[in-house]
Motif scaffolding. Structure first.
Motif, short mmCIF file in Angstrom:
data_model
loop_
_atom_site.label_atom_id
_atom_site.label_comp_id
_atom_site.label_asym_id
_atom_site.label_seq_id
_atom_site.Cartn_x
_atom_site.Cartn_y
_atom_site.Cartn_z
N SER A 104 -24.61 100.82 16.67
CA SER A 104 -24.75 101.83 17.73
C SER A 104 -24.52 103.19 17.08
O SER A 104 -23.39 103.57 16.79
CB SER A 104 -23.72 101.57 18.83
N VAL A 105 -25.58 103.92 16.84
CA VAL A 105 -25.52 105.13 15.99
C VAL A 105 -24.60 106.19 16.58
O VAL A 105 -23.85 106.85 15.85
CB VAL A 105 -26.95 105.68 15.78
N LEU A 106 -24.65 106.39 17.88
CA LEU A 106 -23.84 107.44 18.50
C LEU A 106 -22.35 107.18 18.34
O LEU A 106 -21.53 108.11 18.45
CB LEU A 106 -24.17 107.59 19.99
N PHE A 126 -31.72 115.05 12.18
CA PHE A 126 -30.29 114.87 12.46
C PHE A 126 -29.88 113.41 12.27
O PHE A 126 -28.77 113.12 11.82
CB PHE A 126 -30.01 115.32 13.90
N PHE A 127 -30.76 112.46 12.62
CA PHE A 127 -30.41 111.03 12.53
C PHE A 127 -31.05 110.34 11.32
O PHE A 127 -31.17 109.12 11.29
CB PHE A 127 -30.87 110.32 13.81
N ASN A 128 -31.48 111.12 10.33
CA ASN A 128 -32.23 110.55 9.21
C ASN A 128 -31.45 109.53 8.38
O ASN A 128 -32.04 108.72 7.67
CB ASN A 128 -32.71 111.66 8.27
N ASP A 129 -30.13 109.56 8.45
CA ASP A 129 -29.35 108.59 7.67
C ASP A 129 -29.44 107.18 8.25
O ASP A 129 -28.94 106.23 7.63
CB ASP A 129 -27.88 109.02 7.61
N TYR A 130 -30.05 107.06 9.42
CA TYR A 130 -30.15 105.75 10.07
C TYR A 130 -31.63 105.40 10.28
O TYR A 130 -32.39 106.18 10.85
CB TYR A 130 -29.40 105.76 11.42
N ASP A 131 -32.03 104.24 9.81
CA ASP A 131 -33.40 103.74 9.97
C ASP A 131 -33.52 103.16 11.37
O ASP A 131 -32.77 102.23 11.74
CB ASP A 131 -33.67 102.65 8.91
N ASP A 132 -34.46 103.68 12.16
CA ASP A 132 -34.56 103.25 13.57
C ASP A 132 -35.43 102.01 13.74
O ASP A 132 -35.75 101.65 14.88
CB ASP A 132 -35.07 104.39 14.45
N MET A 133 -35.83 101.38 12.64
CA MET A 133 -36.57 100.11 12.68
C MET A 133 -37.91 100.27 13.40
O MET A 133 -38.45 99.32 13.93
CB MET A 133 -35.74 99.01 13.36
N THR A 134 -38.43 101.49 13.46
CA THR A 134 -39.66 101.88 14.17
C THR A 134 -39.52 101.77 15.68
O THR A 134 -40.50 101.80 16.40
CB THR A 134 -40.91 101.08 13.73
N LEU A 135 -38.28 101.66 16.14
CA LEU A 135 -38.05 101.57 17.58
C LEU A 135 -38.31 102.90 18.26
O LEU A 135 -38.62 102.94 19.46
CB LEU A 135 -36.61 101.12 17.83
N ALA A 177 -18.94 113.31 14.27
CA ALA A 177 -18.43 114.56 13.67
C ALA A 177 -19.49 115.65 13.71
O ALA A 177 -19.18 116.82 14.00
CB ALA A 177 -17.99 114.29 12.23
N LYS A 178 -20.73 115.28 13.44
CA LYS A 178 -21.80 116.28 13.46
C LYS A 178 -22.07 116.78 14.88
O LYS A 178 -22.31 117.96 15.10
CB LYS A 178 -23.07 115.70 12.84
N LEU A 179 -22.00 115.88 15.85
CA LEU A 179 -22.22 116.29 17.24
C LEU A 179 -21.10 117.20 17.73
O LEU A 179 -21.34 118.14 18.50
CB LEU A 179 -22.35 115.06 18.13
N LYS A 180 -19.88 116.94 17.29
CA LYS A 180 -18.77 117.83 17.67
C LYS A 180 -18.97 119.23 17.10
O LYS A 180 -18.70 120.23 17.77
CB LYS A 180 -17.44 117.23 17.17
N LEU A 181 -19.44 119.30 15.86
CA LEU A 181 -19.70 120.60 15.25
C LEU A 181 -20.81 121.33 16.00
O LEU A 181 -20.72 122.55 16.25
CB LEU A 181 -20.09 120.42 13.78
N MET A 182 -21.84 120.60 16.37
CA MET A 182 -22.93 121.21 17.14
C MET A 182 -22.41 121.77 18.46
O MET A 182 -22.80 122.87 18.89
CB MET A 182 -24.01 120.16 17.42
N HIS A 183 -21.54 121.04 19.11
CA HIS A 183 -21.00 121.49 20.40
C HIS A 183 -20.16 122.76 20.20
O HIS A 183 -20.21 123.68 21.02
CB HIS A 183 -20.15 120.37 21.02
N GLN A 184 -19.40 122.80 19.12
CA GLN A 184 -18.61 124.01 18.85
C GLN A 184 -19.52 125.21 18.61
O GLN A 184 -19.25 126.31 19.10
CB GLN A 184 -17.71 123.77 17.62
N LEU A 208 -27.14 116.62 24.51
CA LEU A 208 -26.29 116.15 23.41
C LEU A 208 -26.76 116.69 22.06
O LEU A 208 -25.95 117.23 21.30
CB LEU A 208 -26.29 114.62 23.38
N ILE A 209 -28.05 116.60 21.77
CA ILE A 209 -28.52 116.97 20.43
C ILE A 209 -28.60 118.48 20.23
O ILE A 209 -28.73 118.94 19.10
CB ILE A 209 -29.89 116.33 20.11
N THR A 210 -28.55 119.25 21.32
CA THR A 210 -28.53 120.71 21.17
C THR A 210 -27.12 121.26 21.22
O THR A 210 -26.93 122.48 21.14
CB THR A 210 -29.35 121.38 22.28
N GLY A 211 -26.12 120.40 21.34
CA GLY A 211 -24.73 120.83 21.34
C GLY A 211 -24.22 121.29 22.69
O GLY A 211 -23.07 121.72 22.82
N ALA A 212 -25.05 121.21 23.72
CA ALA A 212 -24.65 121.75 25.02
C ALA A 212 -23.57 120.91 25.70
O ALA A 212 -22.77 121.44 26.48
CB ALA A 212 -25.87 121.88 25.92
#
Length: 501
Positions: free
Chosen positions: A260-262, A233-242, A269-276, A461-465
């Motif tokens: 701040s990725v969130l 889900f977050f692959n477009d952002y490099d987490d710097m190995t954090l 937009a993707k998280l809103k779709l997941m929640h729907q 959050l990541i499951t859309g709940a």
């Protein structure tokens, strides 16, 4: 629609996404009961066995996988007979279940429990190194295991470095990242899903709703677990190995700005779709609390490569999965750190452990035993380079152990499967910060605190709940109090310095 193995019907608890995990990062499975029994240290296991006695050392290797099958001890006995003869070393292989791994490994490292080898990844590696848990292998690797050192490309070794030093042996495989969406072909045919038109998360909306309407209220087209949500889900952002998704650098951002990725519009937009989808019954209602994935899922997302679907089909008990590539291949430092094995700083058998990992990476017979289990029980050889799996119950995740390139392919997969993986690596683009790994030696408290905050909210959050419009501001506020701004500032300074030189 579903054709299950007879063995699964006889032993339903052994059903798992084990092979789903063997070749990809999407899977997880297994209950904890057998693992708990298996993981209990015994008098005959541990780093000290054989010390000064002339016996063959037995190394404790902690890894991740599914539920331990009935023939596990017998299979390990055969593995140990082979390695004792080859290099004079045995292993006591301990398997933390997918759902237990985070907690179990943290407990082992924090308590100082003895081990020799431990599977680690980008979510934990930098913190474990910072805690002094692992041996510095920088000089040991070229001097003790030169064959292993030369076998793995220098770029892959470089990707494991923290502060310029190597603390783990990377598993040289699909070291670049290619992400796929995977569909049950029976549903694709039944609902006339045009796979070629699906490019974005939004493109999944109509197929999911068609499937939901046709299969009924109790059927969930997108079945998720708490720990992962949609893989990648977050692959477009490099987490710097954090190992922390809320802070990152867009992989194609040439300015290398830490964000701040969130709070980024694409993620929101993707998280809103997941929640729907969650509210509309597309996602299973127990997703925020569900620990282990079902063996069969109508759709899932996975880091993979051509032919990976063969093992997923076996695990799910279906005729065919269809794979749609949606991202990559791309190299980031985190993709290289996605699978590694480190050696305990307190191990009495550091060189033996390295030699064992060298054998895993250079000896096909050992590689296949670890990946596929007991010959004649779990698998048969079709030829020297192909195996036919007889069960789905072997619990170990092959992607955690060593290279793919000396391992047999599963019958049904392309014979040149590993050549195709090599080509993906060769074709991969690079993240704008490839090679950079965040040094958290001065950020230990802040990193621990922000991860605690994220762990508190991420499942929902990541499951859309949870509603991202309400929850994200709350999460950001708590992350800031926990030290997120300090981490971001330090990360930006380190990135600027790293790429200036």
């Amino acid at each position: 629609m579903r054709k299950r193995f007879k063995a699964w019907l006889n032993a339903p608890l052994f059903i798992g996404a084990i092979m789903m995990a063997i070749f990809g990062l999407a899977g997880c499975s297994g209950s904890d009961s057998n693992n708990a029994a298996n993981n209990t240290p015994t008098e005959n296991s541990g780093s000290n066995v054989g010390e000064g006695s002339g016996e063959v050392p037995t190394l404790v290797w902690w890894t991740i996988g599914g539920q331990v099958p009935a023939n596990f001890d017998k299979a390990m006995e055969k593995i140990n007979e082979y390695t004792a003869e080859k290099i004079g070393v045995k292993i006591d292989l301990r398997v933390a279940s997918w759902g237990d791994w985070d907690t179990k490994i943290n407990t082992i490292v924090n308590s100082g429990e003895a081990f020799d080898i431990m599977f680690t990844n980008n979510g934990k590696y930098s913190q474990q190194v910072n805690m002094g848990a692992f041996t510095d292998l920088t000089d040991l690797v070229p001097n003790t295991v030169p064959d292993l050192h030369s076998y793995i490309p220098e770029m892959v070794w470089d990707g494991t470095k923290i502060g310029g030093k190597i603390y783990a042996v990377p598993t040289y495989k699909d070291s670049s990242l290619t992400q796929y969406w995977v569909f049950d072909d029976a549903l694709v045919q039944k609902y006339n899903i045009d796979l070629g038109s699906i490019k974005t998360l939004q493109d999944l909306d109509k197929p999911f709703r068609d499937i939901k309407a046709g299969e009924g209220k109790g059927f969930y087209p997108l079945s998720l677990t708490q720990g992962e949500g949609i893989s990648g889900f977050f692959n477009d952002y490099d987490d710097m190995t954090l190992g922390f998704q809320p802070i990152g650098v867009k992989t194609d951002d040439s300015s290398r700005k830490v964000v701040s990725v969130l709070e980024q519009p694409d993620i929101q937009a993707k998280l809103k779709l997941m929640h729907q989808w969650y509210k509309d019954g597309i996602i299973n209602p127990d997703a925020p609390t569900k620990i282990e994935a079902d063996p069969y899922r109508p759709f899932f997302s996975a880091q993979a490569f051509p032919g990976a679907e063969v093992n997923w089909q076996i695990s799910a008990g279906i005729e065919k999965y269809d794979m749609v590539q949606i991202l990559g291949p791309i190299y980031t430092t985190s993709t290289i750190q996605g699978s590694m094995n480190a050696i305990s700083a307190n191990s009495k058998y550091k060189e033996e452990a390295l030699k064992y990992l060298e054998l895993v990476n250079t000896d096909s017979k050992l590689r296949n035993m670890l990946a596929y289990g007991e010959e004649g029980v779990d698998f048969d050889y079709v030829n020297d380079k192909t195996v036919e799996r007889k069960t789905d119950s072997w619990p170990l995740a092959a992607y955690t152990q060593g290279t793919f390139f000396n391992m047999a392919v599963t019958k049904g997969a392309p014979e040149d499967q590993w050549d195709q993986v090599r080509k993906l690596n060769e074709a991969a683009t690079s993240s704008s910060i490839l090679g950079f790994a965040l040094d958290i030696s001065e950020l230990g408290t802040e990193v621990a605190n922000v991860k605690a905050v994220w762990n508190k909210y991420s499942y929902e959050l990541i499951t859309g709940a949870s509603d991202p419009e309400k929850r994200i501001p709350q999460i950001i506020e708590e992350l800031k109090k926990a030290g997120m701004d300090k981490i971001m500032e330090a990360a930006q300074e380190q990135i600027n310095a790293y790429f200036k030189s």
